[in-house]
Design a protein around this motif. Structure first.
Motif, mmCIF file in Angstrom:
data_model
loop_
_atom_site.group_PDB
_atom_site.id
_atom_site.type_symbol
_atom_site.label_atom_id
_atom_site.label_comp_id
_atom_site.label_asym_id
_atom_site.label_seq_id
_atom_site.Cartn_x
_atom_site.Cartn_y
_atom_site.Cartn_z
ATOM 1 N N GLN A 166 -54.723 152.660 56.353
ATOM 2 C CA GLN A 166 -54.929 151.300 56.841
ATOM 3 C C GLN A 166 -55.253 151.262 58.332
ATOM 4 O OE1 GLN A 166 -52.115 148.390 54.497
ATOM 5 N NE2 GLN A 166 -50.895 150.092 55.230
ATOM 6 N N SER A 167 -54.535 152.056 59.110
ATOM 7 C CA SER A 167 -54.719 152.055 60.560
ATOM 8 C C SER A 167 -54.183 153.364 61.116
ATOM 9 C CB SER A 167 -53.999 150.856 61.196
ATOM 10 O OG SER A 167 -52.604 150.910 60.917
ATOM 11 N N GLU A 168 -54.371 153.563 62.413
ATOM 12 C CA GLU A 168 -53.872 154.756 63.078
ATOM 13 C C GLU A 168 -52.693 154.404 63.965
ATOM 14 O OE1 GLU A 168 -57.043 156.624 65.159
ATOM 15 O OE2 GLU A 168 -57.771 157.684 63.372
ATOM 16 N N LYS A 175 -52.488 161.185 66.172
ATOM 17 C CA LYS A 175 -52.856 159.917 65.559
ATOM 18 C C LYS A 175 -52.611 160.009 64.057
ATOM 19 C CE LYS A 175 -56.238 158.425 68.997
ATOM 20 N NZ LYS A 175 -57.648 158.004 69.240
ATOM 21 N N ASN A 184 -52.100 158.427 60.198
ATOM 22 C CA ASN A 184 -52.665 157.375 59.356
ATOM 23 C C ASN A 184 -51.539 156.597 58.696
ATOM 24 O OD1 ASN A 184 -55.715 157.899 59.297
ATOM 25 N ND2 ASN A 184 -54.878 159.919 58.863
ATOM 26 N N ASN A 185 -51.526 155.294 58.923
ATOM 27 C CA ASN A 185 -50.554 154.423 58.275
ATOM 28 C C ASN A 185 -51.031 154.161 56.841
ATOM 29 O OD1 ASN A 185 -48.516 152.671 57.658
ATOM 30 N ND2 ASN A 185 -49.108 151.084 59.098
#
Length: 316
Positions: free
Chosen positions: A245-247, A261, A263-264
């Protein structure tokens, strides 16, 4: 299985790599040809074994589902079902390609009895990842004010190589009652589960805080929501394209100050949340408890003074 392309009524047989004759062109149109005729014509990544079919549609994220991340706010434990229709979609260029991805399943449960428990979190990644050695899993958990994690206990467990977890919250008081405490944040580095293929597991010891006495009911409830699931891989996997979804920036390892970083990841939770039942005192018992405590204190102090004067040796 036969398939129809466009508005033609002719049936084109499905052929594999060994069905083509030398010098003859495969009559089946490619995804690029179909997208050029039916939709966007921008280039997209080369087809991979996990692609099931072309879909020339506008890119859009996978739909939200109950029980993912910290979304569950209910009190009861609600089982979740992982179905094939929840497969993710990722696209390249203007032509979307539907990928069938395995669900990421997360299950958290609280073991042991009493005021000192173990929070066990298990994550199953499915069949998408072939080499788990290249991936790491980090669980970012938010501990409610009714519970606390002892940072000194975590340090001891790290020395014995039992668990890898660290407190993120500052000015953390483990002696404060629940009504004077705030939510805290913990990072737990999950380890591979030897009893399950493509699975990770993390264990975090948690403890109950003291709660205010109630006027009617002699118990209270603590709702432990689902954590954030972070993944870091040294190479790209389909599961990252499907569910990332995001970092999020976080330490690469427990004993490493470098920032990676992560990953969510979106996942499917077995339970929407975990609810813990905590016994508390009743306010109607306050006079009785105070009176008995005072009497016992006076009695013990008197016995100590008697023993001191009877058996003590004083020199002037």
């Amino acid at each position: 299985m036969n398939s129809q392309v466009g508005g033609s009524n002719s049936q084109i047989p499905r052929s594999g790599g060994g069905d083509r004759e030398l010098g003859k062109q495969d009559p089946r149109p490619t995804c690029r040809d179909r997208c050029a005729a039916e939709g966007p014509s921008e280039p997209f990544p080369q087809q991979q074994p996990w692609f099931t079919h072309c879909a020339c549609v506008d890119p859009r994220p996978a739909p939200d589902r109950d029980g993912e991340g910290r979304g569950g706010k209910g009190v009861n434990q609600v089982p979740g079902k992982a179905t094939s229709r929840d497969a993710g979609t990722f696209t390249g260029g203007g032509c979307g390609i539907r990928a069938t991805c395995s669900e990421i399943i997360l299950k958290q449960e609280v073991l042991k009895d009493g005021f000192h428990r173990d929070l066990v979190i298990k994550v199953k990644l499915g069949e998408s990842i072939e080499d788990l050695q290249t991936c790491r899993l980090l669980i970012k958990h938010y501990i409610p004010s009714g519970l606390f994690v002892d940072p000194y206990e975590l340090a001891s467990l790290q020395e014995r190589n039992i668990t890898e977890a660290v407190m993120v919250s500052e000015n953390y008081n483990i002696e404060a009652p629940s009504y004077l405490s705030k939510e805290s944040e913990v990072l737990i580095y999950a380890r591979e589960d030897s009893q399950c293929i493509d699975c990770f597991q993390a264990v975090l010891p948690v403890h109950y805080r003291y709660h205010r006495p109630h006027s009617n009911d002699g118990e209270t409830f603590i709702v432990l929501n689902n954590p954030d699931l972070l993944m870091y891989c040294d190479q790209e996997f389909p599961i990252l394209k499907c569910w990332a979804q995001s970092e999020v920036a976080a330490p690469c390892a427990l004993k490493n100050k470098d920032i990676c970083k992560w990953n969510n990841m979106k996942y499917k939770s077995v339970y929407r949340n975990v609810t813990l039942q905590v016994p508390v005192g009743l306010t109607i018992h306050t006079p009785l408890v105070c009176s008995v405590t005072l009497l016992i204190t006076i009695l013990c102090a008197t016995l100590i003074l008697v023993a001191v004067f009877k058996y003590g040796h004083f020199s002037l």
